[in-house]
Scaffold this active site. Structure first.
Site, PDB file in Angstrom:
ATOM      1  N   CYS A  65       0.847  -1.188   0.000  1.00 61.43           N
ATOM      2  CA  CYS A  65       0.000   0.000   0.000  1.00 61.43           C
ATOM      3  C   CYS A  65       0.890   1.248   0.000  1.00 61.43           C
ATOM      4  O   CYS A  65       1.785   1.381   0.846  1.00 61.43           O
ATOM      5  CB  CYS A  65      -0.888  -0.012   1.238  1.00 61.43           C
ATOM      6  SG  CYS A  65      -1.889   1.485   1.410  1.00 61.43           S
ATOM      7  N   CYS A 137      -8.726  -5.747  -9.668  1.00 59.86           N
ATOM      8  CA  CYS A 137      -8.337  -4.739 -10.644  1.00 59.86           C
ATOM      9  C   CYS A 137      -7.878  -3.511  -9.859  1.00 59.86           C
ATOM     10  O   CYS A 137      -8.699  -2.849  -9.218  1.00 59.86           O
ATOM     11  CB  CYS A 137      -9.543  -4.440 -11.528  1.00 59.86           C
ATOM     12  SG  CYS A 137      -9.228  -3.279 -12.831  1.00 59.86           S
TER      13      CYS A 137
HETATM   14 ZN   LIG Z   1      -2.901   1.114   3.423  1.00 59.47          ZN
END
Ligand SMILES: [Zn+2]
Length: 146
Positions: A65, A137
């Protein structure tokens, strides 16, 4: 292995427990992220298809992330969907990703977010390759490869 029924169950009845939480104010995210990353990850934006070279990259690696550095996806689960966005058949761990019903754009889709910091990642669809049948996706902008 997660399948579409698991995804629907998470979206309807509650997501996996996150391993940890990262929570910041909108002002903090805006200050920390560049404008495009901020728009996509915190305002549910979508990058243009084929805007990232990472769609075509399949060498080993892990995708984290961009907002909180949680491990999200492994290149082992990456495949060429032809959609113009990086696509995966499974998350790196069940706890990494959260699922939410999304009725925007006149469609009912399942939005995927980072389960730690709520960053918008993209959507998941039931038209991926077997055995999971899932296609995650993901906006390339929402991930960092290491
Ligand atoms: Zn995160």
């Amino acid at each position: 292995m997660l399948k579409w029924l698991d995804i629907l169950n998470f979206a309807r009845n509650g997501n996996p427990i996150a391993p940890r939480r990262v929570e910041k104010t909108d002002e903090q995210w805006q200050a920390e992220l560049d404008p495009e990353t901020y728009m996509i990850t915190r305002k549910k934006g979508t990058e243009r298809p084929f805007s990232s070279q990472s769609c075509q990259l399949f060498e080993p690696g892990k995708y984290y992330c961009v907002c909180c550095q949680t491990l999200l996806f492994d290149a082992d689960e990456k495949f060429d969907s032809g959609s113009g966005w990086p696509s995966f058949t499974q998350p790196a761990s069940i706890e990494a990703v959260a699922y939410h019903g999304d009725k925007s754009l006149g469609m009912t889709r399942i939005e995927i977010t980072c389960n730690v910091c709520d960053s918008h990642l993209g959507h998941v669809f039931p038209d991926g390759p077997e055995p999971s049948g899932l296609r995650y996706c993901v906006n390339a902008t929402s991930m960092e490869k290491k």
